[in-house]
Motif scaffolding. Structure first.
Motif, short mmCIF file in Angstrom:
data_model
loop_
_atom_site.label_atom_id
_atom_site.label_comp_id
_atom_site.label_asym_id
_atom_site.label_seq_id
_atom_site.Cartn_x
_atom_site.Cartn_y
_atom_site.Cartn_z
N LEU A 262 0.82 -1.21 0.00
CA LEU A 262 0.00 0.00 0.00
C LEU A 262 0.86 1.27 0.00
N PRO A 263 1.87 1.39 0.87
CA PRO A 263 2.74 2.58 0.78
C PRO A 263 3.41 2.72 -0.58
N LEU A 264 3.82 1.60 -1.17
CA LEU A 264 4.46 1.66 -2.47
C LEU A 264 3.46 2.05 -3.56
N ALA A 265 2.22 1.60 -3.42
CA ALA A 265 1.18 1.99 -4.38
C ALA A 265 0.93 3.49 -4.32
N LEU A 266 0.88 4.03 -3.11
CA LEU A 266 0.68 5.48 -2.96
C LEU A 266 1.88 6.26 -3.52
N MET A 267 3.09 5.73 -3.31
CA MET A 267 4.28 6.36 -3.88
C MET A 267 4.22 6.34 -5.40
N THR A 268 3.72 5.24 -5.96
CA THR A 268 3.60 5.12 -7.41
C THR A 268 2.63 6.15 -7.97
N VAL A 269 1.48 6.29 -7.32
CA VAL A 269 0.48 7.26 -7.77
C VAL A 269 1.04 8.68 -7.69
N ALA A 270 1.70 9.00 -6.59
CA ALA A 270 2.28 10.34 -6.43
C ALA A 270 3.33 10.61 -7.50
N LEU A 302 5.66 -0.03 -10.71
CA LEU A 302 4.65 -1.10 -10.75
C LEU A 302 5.31 -2.47 -10.76
N ALA A 303 6.51 -2.56 -11.36
CA ALA A 303 7.23 -3.84 -11.36
C ALA A 303 7.69 -4.19 -9.96
N VAL A 304 8.15 -3.19 -9.20
CA VAL A 304 8.55 -3.42 -7.81
C VAL A 304 7.33 -3.82 -6.99
N PHE A 305 6.22 -3.15 -7.23
CA PHE A 305 4.98 -3.41 -6.50
C PHE A 305 4.50 -4.85 -6.72
N THR A 387 -1.77 -9.67 -9.50
CA THR A 387 -1.69 -9.77 -8.04
C THR A 387 -3.06 -10.04 -7.41
N GLY A 388 -4.13 -9.75 -8.16
CA GLY A 388 -5.47 -10.04 -7.67
C GLY A 388 -6.10 -8.91 -6.87
N GLY A 389 -5.42 -7.82 -6.71
CA GLY A 389 -5.95 -6.67 -5.99
C GLY A 389 -5.41 -5.39 -6.59
N PHE A 390 -5.76 -4.26 -5.95
CA PHE A 390 -5.26 -2.95 -6.36
C PHE A 390 -5.61 -2.63 -7.82
N LEU A 391 -6.83 -3.02 -8.23
CA LEU A 391 -7.25 -2.68 -9.59
C LEU A 391 -7.33 -1.16 -9.76
N TRP A 392 -7.62 -0.46 -8.67
CA TRP A 392 -7.67 1.01 -8.74
C TRP A 392 -6.32 1.59 -9.16
N LEU A 393 -5.24 0.92 -8.80
CA LEU A 393 -3.91 1.40 -9.17
C LEU A 393 -3.72 1.33 -10.68
N VAL A 394 -4.24 0.29 -11.30
CA VAL A 394 -4.16 0.16 -12.76
C VAL A 394 -4.94 1.28 -13.43
N ILE A 395 -6.14 1.54 -12.94
CA ILE A 395 -6.98 2.59 -13.53
C ILE A 395 -6.31 3.95 -13.40
N VAL A 396 -5.79 4.25 -12.22
CA VAL A 396 -5.12 5.53 -12.00
C VAL A 396 -3.89 5.66 -12.90
N ALA A 397 -3.12 4.58 -13.03
CA ALA A 397 -1.92 4.62 -13.87
C ALA A 397 -2.27 4.88 -15.33
N VAL A 398 -3.34 4.26 -15.82
CA VAL A 398 -3.75 4.47 -17.21
C VAL A 398 -4.22 5.91 -17.41
N VAL A 399 -5.01 6.43 -16.49
CA VAL A 399 -5.51 7.80 -16.61
C VAL A 399 -4.36 8.80 -16.61
N LEU A 400 -3.42 8.63 -15.68
CA LEU A 400 -2.30 9.57 -15.60
C LEU A 400 -1.35 9.42 -16.78
N ALA A 401 -1.26 8.21 -17.33
CA ALA A 401 -0.39 7.99 -18.49
C ALA A 401 -0.90 8.75 -19.71
N THR A 402 -2.22 8.94 -19.79
CA THR A 402 -2.76 9.68 -20.94
C THR A 402 -2.30 11.13 -20.95
#
Length: 462
Positions: A262-270, A302-305, A387-402
């Protein structure tokens, strides 16, 4: 192991070559020969022909993944030297020393790729970092370069202290520096030391890979350093730091993933948010690429996560996709008089082949299909889904990548849809060999985007 030994020796050779060959142009040839030797030596390593196969009592751990990663990184290093080595000689009066420092960095990259001991990780990171402090401030006549070097050194020293503190806590908890024993040999009553050490290591490595909120040194260091060295730092060195980051959390802290994901996911989003949004407002293409590298770091996090097989394949594909594109764009930027977007106005009309190659590089960085960058980002996102979870992280990453599409396409728009005024879009030292090298890099990215498994990933699976 061949890489570590030969790159160290070749760095020493370059240091003393200046005594016998006063012409700066000779340093370019010696450096290119050294890069070819490293590539051959690592290829021999892949085929089991090593100078020594010793792990030095378990301090190092060799695997095919590390060898393939180094092979790709060495190809990128050779591509960098062929494109930009002559520009290194224009920075100052000590090109032999500059090239020697680069080869010492490559030796450090070998250590951080194969480390199996936290002290080797520390030593490898320092061998990589200290030459970069010097290269960043190599243009002594430029106050911006001096300031960048000082900022880079201070933040690097600070993050090194944090890393050592984290290693100390982990050693206190396990009584060992070996990565594979950090959790298996935890001492009774000292279990709290492990999460504390984990936090410190996470923060320190966040500094090294320019992940938010520890990214603030990156734009100034990349912008202030001579552009030819920014290319080396932003591409080759960044990928090496991520492989070390990924290996440590995959093999050392996998059993604690519930605590650090979770901390790494938040770091990724930031990192994705700050890198992409801030890049939009930059007027200098060089500074835009600095913030772009932060955004790219977010995807590589995301690879580290994830830490699964898809993540490792994605990071492997990210190596040529990111390095070749970044080195190619910086090679063009070095030869331009104006680093702003206006400096690219009408580039397609004056240098159509160069403009085409830059377009391919930018499309790869943006992750557009039919380029290597698309599958690199796809594997990163797929690894998180696996990983089976953190689907929100995928969505956020795609949106920010645009968002990145906007600032990358600003350069393409300037090249093809704007008219150059007098003096704009002038490329210094643009030769046929330069254009052909750029074209080879662009073709490689397209080929990897069409045939990622056939050209690369089947090596790992086999």
């Amino acid at each position: 192991m061949n890489l570590i030994i030969i790159s160290s020796i070749w760095g020493i050779v370059l240091m003393f070559s200046g005594l016998f060959f006063p012409r700066k142009s000779v340093s370019v040839n010696i450096a290119i020969i050294g890069a070819i030797l490293l590539l051959i030596a690592n290829t021999l390593d892949i085929n089991g022909l090593s100078i020594t196969s010793s792990t030095f009592n378990g301090l190092l751990q060799y695997d095919i993944y590390g060898y393939i990663f180094l092979e790709l990184l060495l190809i990128s290093f050779l591509f960098y030297l062929l494109l930009s080595a002559k520009q290194v000689t224009e920075v100052g009066n000590h090109p032999y020393e500059y090239f020697a420092l680069m080869f010492f960095v490559m030796a450090g990259i070998g250590l951080v790729t194969f480390f199996n001991n936290l002290l080797i990780l520390f030593i490898g990171i320092e061998i990589v970092s200290i030459p970069l402090y010097i290269l960043t401030g190599s243009d002594k006549r430029n106050l911006k370069s001096n300031e960048a070097s000082l900022k880079y050194f201070l933040t690097g020293a600070f993050s090194t202290g944090i890393l050592l503190l984290g290693i100390a806590f982990l050693y206190g908890a396990s009584g060992s520096f070996q990565v594979d024993r950090l959790l298996t040999e935890a001492r009774p009553g000292l279990g709290v030391f492990t999460p504390i050490g984990l936090v410190f290591v996470l923060v320190a490595l966040g500094f090294k890979v320019s992940a938010a909120p520890f990214h603030f040194w990156t734009p100034d260091a990349y912008d202030g350093a001579p552009t030819v060295f920014t290319s080396f730092m932003a591409a080759i060195v960044k990928l090496a730091a991520f492989v070390a980051f990924s290996n440590l959390f995959l093999f050392g802290f996998a059993d604690l993933s519930a605590k650090w994901q979770l901390p790494l996911a938040l770091m990724t989003v930031a990192t994705l948010l700050i890198g992409n949004v801030t890049a939009v407002y930059q007027q200098s293409v060089k500074r835009m690429l600095a913030y772009s590298s932060i955004a790219q770091a977010g995807f590589m996090l995301l690879a580290v996560f994830s830490g699964n097989d898809l993540a490792r394949q994605g990071l492997l594909l990210y190596t040529p996709a990111y390095c070749i594109a970044t080195i190619g764009i910086f090679a063009v930027l070095i030869r331009m008089e104006d680093y702003t977007y206006d400096g690219f106005n009408g580039l397609a009309s004056r240098h159509p082949m160069v403009a085409f190659c830059v377009t391919v590089f930018l499309l790869s960085l943006a992750g557009i299909p039919l380029t290597a960058g698309f599958f690199a980002k796809y594997f990163m996102l797929a690894s998180v889904v696996k990983t089976g979870g953190f689907l929100w992280l995928v969505i956020v990453a795609v949106v920010l990548a645009t968002i990145s599409v906007y600032y990358y396409f600003r350069v393409i728009q300037a090249m093809y849809f704007r008219t150059a005024s007098s003096g704009e879009s002038f490329l210094k030292a643009e030769t046929l060999s330069f254009r052909l090298l750029l074209l080879a890099g662009a073709i490689l990215l397209i080929a990897l985007g069409v045939f990622p498994y056939q050209l690369l990933l089947n090596w790992l699976i086999a």
